[in-house]
Scaffold this motif. Structure first.
Motif, PDB file in Angstrom:
ATOM      1  N   UNK A 191      39.320  41.485  36.859  1.00  0.00           N
ATOM      2  CA  UNK A 191      39.516  40.657  35.659  1.00  0.00           C
ATOM      3  C   UNK A 191      39.465  39.169  35.993  1.00  0.00           C
ATOM      4  N   UNK A 192      39.330  38.844  37.283  1.00  0.00           N
ATOM      5  CA  UNK A 192      39.380  37.438  37.687  1.00  0.00           C
ATOM      6  C   UNK A 192      38.104  36.683  37.301  1.00  0.00           C
ATOM      7  N   UNK A 193      38.264  35.388  37.078  1.00  0.00           N
ATOM      8  CA  UNK A 193      37.106  34.507  36.911  1.00  0.00           C
ATOM      9  C   UNK A 193      36.504  34.246  38.284  1.00  0.00           C
ATOM     10  N   UNK A 194      37.371  33.889  39.231  1.00  0.00           N
ATOM     11  CA  UNK A 194      36.947  33.569  40.591  1.00  0.00           C
ATOM     12  C   UNK A 194      37.887  34.257  41.579  1.00  0.00           C
ATOM     13  N   UNK A 195      37.510  34.294  42.866  1.00  0.00           N
ATOM     14  CA  UNK A 195      38.430  34.857  43.867  1.00  0.00           C
ATOM     15  C   UNK A 195      39.717  34.044  43.997  1.00  0.00           C
ATOM     16  N   UNK A 196      39.733  32.795  43.501  1.00  0.00           N
ATOM     17  CA  UNK A 196      40.918  31.951  43.608  1.00  0.00           C
ATOM     18  C   UNK A 196      41.865  32.063  42.430  1.00  0.00           C
ATOM     19  N   UNK A 197      41.577  32.955  41.484  1.00  0.00           N
ATOM     20  CA  UNK A 197      42.438  33.074  40.302  1.00  0.00           C
ATOM     21  C   UNK A 197      43.673  33.924  40.611  1.00  0.00           C
ATOM     22  N   UNK A 198      44.824  33.541  40.030  1.00  0.00           N
ATOM     23  CA  UNK A 198      46.035  34.332  40.251  1.00  0.00           C
ATOM     24  C   UNK A 198      46.004  35.608  39.425  1.00  0.00           C
ATOM     25  N   UNK A 199      46.790  36.603  39.869  1.00  0.00           N
ATOM     26  CA  UNK A 199      46.823  37.872  39.166  1.00  0.00           C
ATOM     27  C   UNK A 199      48.229  38.396  39.019  1.00  0.00           C
TER      28      UNK A 199
END
Length: 793
Positions: A470-478
């Motif tokens: 569901x992330x936009x980028x690998x750096x997005x929090x989850x």
């Protein structure tokens, strides 16, 4: 030069006298189809600022005009049996006939030729006859010249929604008066102002559907006027309403306002071997709605600017003059027209605001154009604003002691379910792309912790993803595992321990906009490696020829994603968040179902708006079912796609109503980012009208967001009832303590600071006060007057 002006209205007359004054050798002729003392309309209105421009341009004319003015400072708003008065507005009224006569006399005094009762049917023929070097086309709203050369001028004519009629009366009004009366058909409003010793203008206006329901279209002129006299009898004190257009039959005196804006203002003709410019001026070039009284102002300022350009650039040639004139005036006129559009739309939608209390209804009216703000009103009438601030505060449960300062609207508390925010400022969710495997770490602790201590009432974490894919980028929090939950809990606990800000989480799924690089490596650009599959409402490629294709979600996908949201919501509650927002905007997964641009499904989740909302509402209800009942839940929507065929503000109201029924406490009104074909119309507070419509039509609390950057913006929005909270994004990136700083700037000293920062509070307030006093000493103006001038500029 030899100059002819086609049309003897204010623009042509004033330009002629200014040019003749500038160089008596100019041969100038004004050609007017009416007789010298014929005129249409009643009175015109100028602000004190416009009068200053006239004094600078030609003091003698201005002095004569000033002697004929009726001046007033107050505005009276009559609504639901209440009269709300505010002062300091500085308006002047003068009869249109008197104004024209003054300008005609000054023209004759300076040697301008005036030709009356002459119709110019062919501007080229007239230019040849007078051997003109310059033709000024100021032939009014229905300009024949503009129509003839419309391929050059490219006029955009937007006919507005209300019907209105210009009438007069011998009832003299002590203030500029707005009166609102509700009928079984809808709302009618009157705009009334005195313009000479014994006469006032009285404009009656209503949306066309209301006007039609009242049957005025089938009435004679006399019957229509009698209808208005009866409706507004309590304001007229027995005085009749008067028409100055007896030649018009039936309802023909009721017209709709055309907003006119031209892309080009100058057309060039070849006349007897000369290139002769035909320049639009006044209503021929542009119109501004009468509700801000700027039509004649714009015409006169056109004349002033063109004369100035000849004085400044005349030696460089006619083309340089024309280019300079259009460049300067087009920008200024668009500013006025933008304000006029806001004002026009307010009066077209009085029913939208009819449920506001009279005090707030009047404030909304006063600030409708966005040119007058909260602090600008304070400069005009400090007592009015202070009393209104006290009224707003008392409605929020705050009663100040006599020793305390009035509480600005932005610093009043706001309660939703079991949560009370200390003020109306929100730190907007802003992607930081700094998580490690979805875990919010030290960076987020400092980032969000600093903003929690910065004074805002509610601090949003960035969009937090409900699964790895569901992330936009690998750096997005989850928030799809307990490690991530514990990382968030550490941050929330810090904020709660070190501030009284509430903490919010925004849950979302990137959909077709996922699997991309972090922003500083290429916004929306796909990853070079490590990509994950994408899903959305329908197959989609966000960037044509660049992004990976998403596939349409199956029912199994929908079930899985719904449960991902539910699981994340449960962990968000365990992490201690006070507020949850469901992200249904900006083209992400849930948004892709709502917008017809991205939802091409033919099943039960596609087609009508009701169907397109079905899955987002399903997810919302599931999340609301597990999110603690005493905690609020909001929904972020894209209230406009800015693409033809996409979501509009009308749709946004319907979307908001659907989420309200499902249990949403607030709607966070953003827009755009659904399609790369979007063409947003930017400007300060440019998305606030969406929050306004949703709040006052759907009847649900809203968060305004977008180009809100000053305390004055927030105070104006909250005080007018256009939104309940204001989300501030980029200013909070630049300054974590934005709220504390803005409080000091507007002189509100009672806002609590973190005890560790108190010394800085005292020093900042002292420095700001010193700067105000220094500025006042250098200009001779009070700090409030300086602030007003800065705001108007």
């Amino acid at each position: 030069m030899k100059i002819i002006c086609i049309g003897g209205g204010p623009a042509g007359l004033y330009f002629s006298l200014l040019m003749k004054k500038q160089n008596p050798a100019h041969d100038i002729t004004v050609i007017e189809r009416n007789r010298p003392f014929d005129t249409f309309g009643w009175g015109v209105v100028f602000s004190d600022q416009t009068l200053g421009n006239l004094v600078n341009a030609d003091e003698k004319t201005a002095r004569t005009i000033l002697q004929s003015f009726n001046h007033w400072d107050d505005i009276d708003v009559h609504f639901k049996g209440r009269t709300i008065t505010s002062g300091g507005h500085g308006f002047c009224g003068i009869g249109r006939k008197r104004l024209l006569n003054i300008l005609q006399e000054r023209c004759l005094e300076l040697g301008v030729k005036l030709v009356f009762e002459t119709e110019v049917s062919d501007d080229q023929k007239a230019a040849a006859e007078y051997d003109a070097d310059l033709v000024i086309a100021c032939d009014g709203l229905n300009s024949r010249v503009r129509t003839r050369y419309e391929t050059t001028y490219q006029p955009d004519i937007d006919t507005r929604k209300c019907r209105f009629v210009w009438l007069g009366t011998k009832k003299l009004f002590p203030a500029f008066t707005f009166a609102f009366e509700q009928t079984e058909h809808g709302w009618f409003q009157a705009h009334a102002y005195q313009y000479d010793g014994d006469t006032a203008t009285f404009i009656v206006e209503a949306p066309e559907d209301v006007w039609l329901k009242a049957g005025i279209d089938e009435m004679s002129q006399e019957e229509g006027i009698a209808f208005c006299e009866k409706l507004f009898a309590k304001y007229l004190d027995g005085n009749p309403l008067l028409s100055n257009a007896p030649h018009l039959r039936g309802s023909a005196i009721w017209i709709k306002f055309p907003r006119i804006v031209c892309k080009e203002w100058v057309h060039w003709n070849e006349i007897q071997g000369k290139r002769v410019p035909v320049v639009l001026m006044g209503d021929a070039a542009h119109t501004a709605h009468f509700s801000i009284g700027s039509g004649t102002k714009l015409a006169l300022e056109d004349a002033i600017e063109l004369a100035r350009c000849f004085n400044k650039h005349g030696d460089a040639g006619m083309e340089q003059v024309m280019a300079a004139y259009q460049e300067v005036r087009a920008i200024e006129v668009l500013k006025i027209q933008s304000s006029a559009r806001n004002s026009t739309e307010w009066f077209e939608n009085v029913a939208r605001y009819a449920d506001l209390p009279p005090q707030q209804f009047a404030y909304s009216l006063l600030t409708r154009s966005q040119r007058i703000s909260h602090e600008n009103l304070r400069v005009r009438d400090k007592g009015y604003v202070q009393a209104y601030e006290d009224w707003i505060a008392e409605r929020a449960g705050v009663r100040r002691a006599q020793t305390q300062l009035p509480v600005p609207p932005m610093f009043t508390p706001f309660k939703v379910r079991g949560v009370t925010l200390k003020n109306r400022v929100v730190v907007s969710p802003m992607a930081q792309y700094s998580a490690d495997d979805g875990v919010a770490g030290d960076y987020h602790l400092v980032h969000l912790g600093g903003r929690a201590m910065g004074g805002a009432g509610l601090v949003f974490a960035e969009m937090t993803c409900v699964s790895a894919d569901a992330r936009i980028t690998p750096g997005c929090p989850g928030l799809w595992n307990t490690t991530q939950r514990d990382g968030w809990k550490r941050i929330v606990d810090f904020a709660h321990s070190n501030s009284d800000a509430k903490m919010a989480i925004q849950l979302g799924h990137a959909g077709a906009k996922g699997s991309t690089r972090v922003a500083w490596e290429g916004i929306d650009q796909p990853l070079e490696e490590g990509n994950w599959p994408l899903i959305s409402a329908s197959p989609q490629q966000y960037l044509d020829g660049v992004s990976a294709w998403s596939r349409a979600m199956t029912r199994a996908d929908m079930d899985r994603v719904r449960e991902d949201f539910v699981r994340s919501a449960c962990w968000a509650a365990e992490a201690g968040f006070d507020w949850l927002e469901l992200h249904c905007a900006h083209g992400y997964l849930l948004s892709s179902f709502i917008s017809p641009l991205t939802n091409q499904r033919t099943d039960e989740w596609g087609g009508s708006l009701e169907n397109r909302l079905r899955y987002p509402l399903e997810v919302f209800r599931a999340v609301r079912g597990v999110w603690p009942q005493h905690l609020p839940m909001s929904v972020r929507i894209s209230a406009h796609d800015w693409v033809e065929g996409g979501i509009t503000a009308d749709d946004a109201v319907q979307i908001a109503r659907a989420f309200k029924v499902a249990g949403a406490d607030m709607i966070d009104c953003s827009s755009g980012q659904v399609s790369k074909k979007e063409k947003p119309v930017y400007g300060r507070m440019f998305q606030t009208p969406f929050a306004d419509r949703v709040r006052n039509e759907a009847g649900v609390a809203t968060i305004a967001v977008g180009a809100i950057s000053e305390a004055d913006h927030v105070n104006s929005i909250i005080a007018a009832g256009r939104a309940d909270l204001c989300a501030i994004a980029r200013p909070h990136l630049a300054n974590p303590a934005w709220t504390l700083m803005e409080a000091a700037k507007i002189g509100y000293l009672d806002l609590a600071w973190p005890k560790q920062y108190y010394a800085a509070k005292v020093q900042l307030e002292r420095n700001l006060e010193r700067e105000k006093q220094l500025a006042a000493a250098n200009t001779g103006l009070t700090p409030q007057q300086i602030a007003a001038k800065l705001l108007e500029g």
